[in-house]
Write a protein that holds these residues in place. Structure first.
Motif, mmCIF file in Angstrom:
data_model
loop_
_atom_site.group_PDB
_atom_site.id
_atom_site.type_symbol
_atom_site.label_atom_id
_atom_site.label_comp_id
_atom_site.label_asym_id
_atom_site.label_seq_id
_atom_site.Cartn_x
_atom_site.Cartn_y
_atom_site.Cartn_z
ATOM 1 N N LYS A 8 0.804 -1.221 0.000
ATOM 2 C CA LYS A 8 0.000 0.000 0.000
ATOM 3 C C LYS A 8 0.835 1.269 0.000
ATOM 4 C CE LYS A 8 -3.650 2.358 2.590
ATOM 5 N NZ LYS A 8 -4.542 2.303 3.778
ATOM 6 N N TYR A 9 1.960 1.295 0.720
ATOM 7 C CA TYR A 9 2.694 2.541 0.934
ATOM 8 C C TYR A 9 3.899 2.699 0.006
ATOM 9 C CZ TYR A 9 -0.205 2.538 5.086
ATOM 10 O OH TYR A 9 -1.285 2.494 5.927
ATOM 11 N N GLU A 11 6.026 4.076 -2.865
ATOM 12 C CA GLU A 11 5.980 5.345 -3.588
ATOM 13 C C GLU A 11 6.766 5.333 -4.892
ATOM 14 O OE1 GLU A 11 7.174 8.467 -0.956
ATOM 15 O OE2 GLU A 11 5.332 8.356 0.241
ATOM 16 N N ASP A 32 -0.409 4.817 -3.294
ATOM 17 C CA ASP A 32 0.526 5.864 -2.871
ATOM 18 C C ASP A 32 1.688 6.053 -3.839
ATOM 19 O OD1 ASP A 32 -0.891 6.449 -0.516
ATOM 20 O OD2 ASP A 32 0.072 4.801 0.549
#
Length: 211
Positions: A8-9, A11, A32
């Motif tokens: 999910k995180y 970048e 993200d």
């Protein structure tokens, strides 16, 4: 490796991260994600579709070249920079949908495809820069509003959040820039002898048009 679901995180997807993975069929890019680096998915021959998530700010050079993409959806919210040849050499590319408010691209963006893909823009798009010439002659922006150039029309329903620009047919013209502008049939005594005409021309003496 046939599919990838990212954390999910995440970048950034690094350069060459999945380059040459011919078995990779599907990717679900994380919400993200900010940067897709150069050649990240180059040569992934089994990928047919890709959805760019809302926070992506840059798509690197050759990021998706030499794939078999048929559709691309760019859901970036604000602004995205797409570097040279990011989606080139996708021979079967048919549709590209762009929801971003501002897009800055490179003329080689969709080069080396068998046919020119159909390009859809959001009606909220305010800036379009660097499109390949075949699209640049159809799409334009003025004072924060983008639409079809004179000589083109949008045939999508007025209720649609998207617009696409199609050239006026011979015998029709459109002299305004607007995402809902439609080509109109030339009045008798005037004619348009080519596609993407912005004006109907007065017939010469001794000649007439009943269109």
């Amino acid at each position: 490796l046939e599919s990838v679901i990212f954390g999910k995180y995440l970048e950034k997807i690094n350069s060459h991260a999945f380059s040459g993975n011919i078995k990779l069929k599907s990717i679900s890019l994380p919400p993200d994600l900010i940067l897709i680096d150069m050649k990240a998915f180059q040569g992934c021959l089994s990928i047919k579709t890709v959805v760019i998530p809302p926070l992506v700010q840059q798509i690197g050079q050759d990021a998706f070249t030499f794939n078999n993409l048929e559709s691309i959806e760019i859901k970036t919210i604000n602004s995205v920079l797409i570097l040279e040849s990011a989606f080139s050499a996708n021979l079967n590319l048919k549709n590209v949908t762009i929801w971003t408010k501002e897009i800055r691209a490179n003329p080689g963006l969709f080069s080396h495809t068998l046919t020119i893909p159909v390009l859809f823009f959001s009606k909220s798009t305010a800036l379009i820069e660097g499109l390949p010439s075949e699209f640049d002659k159809a799409y334009a922006c003025d004072k924060g509003t983008c639409g079809c150039r004179a000589g083109y029309e949008n045939l999508l329903p007025e209720s649609s959040p998207l617009f696409k620009c199609t050239p006026c047919k011979a015998g029709f013209s459109n002299s305004i820039m607007a995402y809902q502008g439609l080509c109109e049939k030339c009045t008798p005594g005037r004619y348009s002898d080519s596609e993407f005409s912005s004006i109907c021309i007065q017939c010469e003496a001794g000649k007439y048009s009943t269109a």
